[in-house]
Structure formats: C-alpha cells, structure tokens
Design an enzyme around this catalytic site. Sequence first.
Site, PDB file in Angstrom:
ATOM      1  N   LYS A  74       0.872  -1.188   0.000  1.00  0.00           N
ATOM      2  CA  LYS A  74       0.000   0.000   0.000  1.00  0.00           C
ATOM      3  C   LYS A  74       0.903   1.230   0.000  1.00  0.00           C
ATOM      4  O   LYS A  74       2.003   1.195   0.559  1.00  0.00           O
ATOM      5  CB  LYS A  74      -0.874  -0.014   1.263  1.00  0.00           C
ATOM      6  N   CYS A  82      -2.880   9.482  -6.579  1.00  0.00           N
ATOM      7  CA  CYS A  82      -3.993   9.134  -5.688  1.00  0.00           C
ATOM      8  C   CYS A  82      -5.130  10.118  -5.901  1.00  0.00           C
ATOM      9  O   CYS A  82      -4.938  11.328  -5.781  1.00  0.00           O
ATOM     10  CB  CYS A  82      -3.563   9.180  -4.224  1.00  0.00           C
ATOM     11  N   SER A 133      -6.495   4.300 -10.354  1.00  0.00           N
ATOM     12  CA  SER A 133      -7.941   4.353 -10.533  1.00  0.00           C
ATOM     13  C   SER A 133      -8.395   5.625 -11.243  1.00  0.00           C
ATOM     14  O   SER A 133      -7.731   6.657 -11.190  1.00  0.00           O
ATOM     15  CB  SER A 133      -8.640   4.214  -9.185  1.00  0.00           C
ATOM     16  N   GLY A 136      -5.627  -2.423 -14.189  1.00  0.00           N
ATOM     17  CA  GLY A 136      -6.938  -1.880 -14.514  1.00  0.00           C
ATOM     18  C   GLY A 136      -7.842  -2.907 -15.154  1.00  0.00           C
ATOM     19  O   GLY A 136      -7.678  -3.251 -16.317  1.00  0.00           O
TER      20      GLY A 136
END
Length: 326
Positions: free
Chosen positions: A52, A141, A213, A263
Amino acid sequence: MNQGNSNTIDISTEICGIKFPSCIMNASGVRCTTLEELIAIKNSKAGAIVTKSITKELIIGNPEPRYYDFGLGSINSTGLANPGVVKAKEILYELRYKGNCIDYSKPLIVSLAGMHFMDFILMIEFLKDLEVDMFELNVSCPNIIGNKRLLAYDLLGLENVLSSVTSYVHELCKKGFKAKIGLKLPPYQPYEIEEVAKMIKRYRIDFITTINSGFGLVIDKQKTAIKPNKGRGGLGGSCIKPIALANIQQFHELLDIPIIGVGGISTEEDIFEHILCGASAVQIGTYFQRYGTYVFEWLENDLKRFMAMKRYKSINDFRGKLKNYE
Ligand code: DHB
C-alpha cells in the site's frame, strides 16, 4: 485437437533486469498494508509483493464505508490509510528478513505517496537499506481532500519530482543503491500521454505502472455507496479496462521502458490483452480485494491453459503484438 501442455508454459517476466516468477502480482491499495497481508502475498502465487502507498506520517484514512464493490468495478476513497514510513519500515524489515533468512523469492515493490518531491526523497533515504527492488511513486492518488491537483496532472510539479528524485537516486546508485524507480500514473488523455512520455524520457525513470484508478461516483439504493467526499472516489475493476488498455498501448508506442499494466483484470483474457498492448506484467486490485490471494493461482493456471491453447510458450511471444483492425 492437441491443446498443448500448460506445464511447459512460462509466465515469468523480467522488468529492469529483475526476475519475477510470475507476471501477475497485486496492485497497491487493497490487502497490502499489514504484515499479515504482506506475508499472505509473499506465500501466494503472486509474482511480487506490492505495498500500500506509504506516506511520511501515519494516516488513519477516511471514514467507513470507504470501499464498495459493485460487480462491474469498485469505488474507494481510502484516503491513503497507512501506518507511516517509520512503522512501515518495521513491517518491511520483518517481511524481508524474518528468521534471519533473507527471502529473495519474489521482488518487493514499495509504493510511496507524497505531495512534494522532498516527501519521496526523505522516504527513499529512510528505506534505502531495506533492499527494496523497486519503488513505485504514486503521483496519482485521486482521494486527496481539498481538491488539490494530482501531481500527475500538474506537469510542473511532476517534473520537479522526476528531476529531484532521479538525481538523488543517481547519487545513491554510486554508493551501491540498486532499487529501480517507477511512476504509478493515472488515466490520461492522448495529448497528456505525449507530454508525460516526453518528460519521462528526459529522466532516469526505470518503469511505469498504469493506470491508477479513475474517478467516479457510485450510487446504491439512492445513496452514495461510500461515505467520504460525497461518494466520489477512485474507480477500479472491469469498467476501467478499456481506459487502461488505451493508456498502456500509447505509452508502449512512445517509451522504451517496461510497463506494468493495471486496470480491470479478472480473467486470463484480460491479462492477455494488457500484455498484447505492451505490458510486461500486470497488477490485480479489485479482483484481489474480492477473493484474496487465491486469484493469483486461478489466474496463473487459466493464463497457462490459454497460452497452451494458443501455442504461446512465454509472454514475450505476444507482448506488444496487438494487431490493428483490417
Ligand atoms: C487511494 C489511493 C490511490 O492511489 C487510489 O488509486 C485510490 C485510492 C486512497 O488511499 O485513497
């Protein structure tokens, strides 16, 4: 029909001279923060361990619910929840050197998130003795509160990070530092990809990971599916695959460095498509969050069977070989 023997199929890959036993690994974000989660990845069929994103200070993250799976994908606004670089170093030390037995069976990729070039330099300096294989700089992010522009969309800010981090790392390399430096990029428009690719070529960036994302809003029973930021957050999973493929394809046309595709992967055909577009490896986020470490074994077996049927022996037999419609 002879469908080939999937035992002889090789799905390993090499990125920046580093060997990965499998081209399928986890994406930074889900199930990769705690020591237990990272050990589970280490003991799985994943080709690498990706953490992470780590920040300088501890971040508790946004209020729950902050992750929601809607089948076609997922939305999250985790808010970069992570223990901070000091605690993260302890965790990574345990993971790497537990029982005095250094485990090099799969590469360790550490994701770092920052708002400023000094954030990245301080964290690399602090972690430099850990024998990390790769640092993936998360400049994308989407959940930064206060609507600040993502570093990845701020070309001047991004150039600042690239120039300062790469020259700092270049100095470290003279003293034996070996880790490779990559960028985790967000979805871009075609003209942005041209600009970012040109910039990447000017610096010593070793690899890119694309795409992080997208940005979206998901509604469940007339309410936002997640709580933070009025329900808006990072969009992952199947629904973003075409965007990922377009970004991988165009970066592959423009750059000579390896690309890790991410993705919308939940089947062997999704992996095949990422690699056809030029990816040297792939990362799994939403699907990994849904089912856990089993996904690496399922996908490995399914990809090997698929390749055997198509008579491919290694991923290099089809990597970047997407044909145009005729
Ligand atoms: C978060 C970070 C990301 O890079 C992303 O793509 C989605 C969510 C987060 O921690 O909020």
